[in-house]
Design an enzyme around this catalytic site. Structure first.
Site, PDB file in Angstrom:
ATOM      1  N   ASP A  14       0.818  -1.154   0.037  1.00  0.00           N
ATOM      2  CA  ASP A  14       0.055   0.288  -0.086  1.00  0.00           C
ATOM      3  C   ASP A  14       0.903   1.046   0.144  1.00  0.00           C
ATOM      4  O   ASP A  14       0.700   2.073  -0.836  1.00  0.00           O
ATOM      5  CB  ASP A  14      -0.958  -0.074   1.446  1.00  0.00           C
ATOM      6  CG  ASP A  14      -2.294   0.552   0.765  1.00  0.00           C
ATOM      7  OD1 ASP A  14      -2.583   0.622  -0.431  1.00  0.00           O
ATOM      8  OD2 ASP A  14      -2.936   0.822   1.606  1.00  0.00           O
ATOM      9  N   ASP A  46      -9.106  -2.093   2.304  1.00  0.00           N
ATOM     10  CA  ASP A  46      -8.865  -1.330   3.471  1.00  0.00           C
ATOM     11  C   ASP A  46      -9.860  -1.847   4.556  1.00  0.00           C
ATOM     12  O   ASP A  46      -9.744  -1.382   5.743  1.00  0.00           O
ATOM     13  CB  ASP A  46      -8.688   0.072   3.527  1.00  0.00           C
ATOM     14  CG  ASP A  46      -7.564   0.612   2.534  1.00  0.00           C
ATOM     15  OD1 ASP A  46      -6.783  -0.101   2.544  1.00  0.00           O
ATOM     16  OD2 ASP A  46      -7.887   1.697   1.697  1.00  0.00           O
TER      17      ASP A  46
END
Length: 377
Positions: free
Chosen positions: A224, A270
């Protein structure tokens, strides 16, 4: 000469005005603090719903698997380590596709694909709710769908699904919502399907043990950070990808209502990735047979704090943030710290959803030895 000079000045003024109007028409509406608070507050609430309900549904699903004797495929340490690399290849592939081809055609294909997936995911969740509203006089006809691979001896069952006529009613309701999303692409329809995907992901995607979860979260932490801060790949794909893989809420909701166009967003990754780790901790709580589900609620609060910190940093720097940069340290450090304080650290790292046969035998022997030792003392 004077008339020519006047004409020249007027044409320049007209060109300047046209350029100003064009710039103003493409400029985004600035978000008010109240609008941002409303949008990101709603995003946080929507992110918590699938984690909470999906985690408790995963406990029921895990219990059903054990009772049926089903041995599901579990993620190994190697699979967890490889997952960020596979995800990176898929993400970069999408980025190349969006650069080379028209995003309208790509999104057309993806919309059709996610339409079918979304209808099935939503039907899985809504089926018990819709069934309550169906009259008792409605004929209940059972069906059993079987699809096998191979001959009689090495036969592999690919589909073994039981359903009844009431499930068709649920499917019609979900398909109607799917058609609404297909033609309108409204953000509410997007969120309905996004929440369905997230709940199903947290419920059905099981991490077998804490070590595997830490490896997966650690790898995706690096993934990420790299793709958000190191390149424009993640942000470009997120903005170009028109599919219910993110939750959105208009920051101009207070001014424009449901017709707002300036969206705050949070990717389903997420939600689902930390969510399956939090669901594992809930199953660990259940295995301890104690009251309170301490590790689940500790990690749940940690997720909230990590998400709030992500939004605060993003608002302060006015730049997209990799949410896992903040979520992963919070979601791992909080429950591990509690385990250290409570003396459960060994039990936490030894817990497995589906222990191997050898490990089950060892655990039974250990329990027998412990009981005999207690009796002697």
């Amino acid at each position: 000469m004077a008339s020519e000079a006047v004409d020249q000045v007027l044409s320049q003024l007209n060109a300047t005005m046209n350029e100003t109007i064009a710039n103003n028409s493409t400029e985004k509406v600035k978000s008010t603090p109240e609008g941002m608070l409303c949008a990101y507050g709603s995003i946080i609430v929507m992110a918590l719903i699938p984690i909470f309900f999906g985690a408790f549904r995963s406990v029921i699903h895990h219990k059903q698997q054990k009772e049926s004797g089903e041995q599901p495929e579990t993620m190994t340490h190697k699979d967890a380590a490889m997952f960020p690399l596979i995800a990176s290849a898929a993400l970069f592939g999408l980025y190349i596709f969006f650069k080379l081809f028209s995003k309208e055609y790509i999104n057309l294909l993806l919309t059709g694909y996610f339409f079918f997936l979304g209808v099935l995911a939503l039907a899985h969740i809504l089926s018990p709710i819709v069934n309550r509203f169906i009259p008792k006089a409605f004929p209940v006809i059972p069906y059993h769908l079987i699809f096998n691979k191979g001959s009689d001896d090495p036969m592999e069952s690919l589909i073994d699904y039981r359903f009844d006529s009431r499930d068709f009613v649920t499917l019609v309701v979900c398909a109607a919502l799917g058609v609404w999303y297909l033609f309108k692409k409204h953000w509410i329809a997007n969120n309905i399907f996004g929440l369905a995907f997230a709940v199903n992901g947290v419920e059905l995607l099981h991490l077998n043990n804490i070590v595997t979860g830490c490896i997966l979260l650690g790898g995706l932490f690096v993934y990420d950070v790299f793709w958000v801060f190191g390149t424009d790949v993640m942000v470009t794909v997120a903005k170009s990808f028109e599919a219910p893989i993110k939750l959105v809420f208009p920051q101009d909701f207070l001014e424009s209502g449901v017709n707002g166009t300036h969206f705050a967003m949070l990717g389903l990754g997420d939600i689902v990735i930390p969510g399956i780790f939090i669901a594992l901790l809930l199953r660990f709580d259940v295995s301890l047979k104690r009251k309170g589900n301490v590790y689940f609620y500790t990690s749940f609060v940690a997720y909230i704090l990590g998400l709030v910190l992500t939004i605060v940093v993003m608002a302060y720097f006015k730049h997209a943030q990799p949410a896992l940069l903040y979520l992963v340290p919070f979601c791992i450090s909080f429950p591990v710290s509690v385990a250290l304080i409570r003396g459960d650290i060994k039990a936490l790292f030894r817990y497995e959803d589906h222990p191997s046969a050898d490990k089950e035998v060892d655990e039974k022997k250990e329990k027998t030895v412990t009981k005999s030792t207690k009796k002697e003392t």
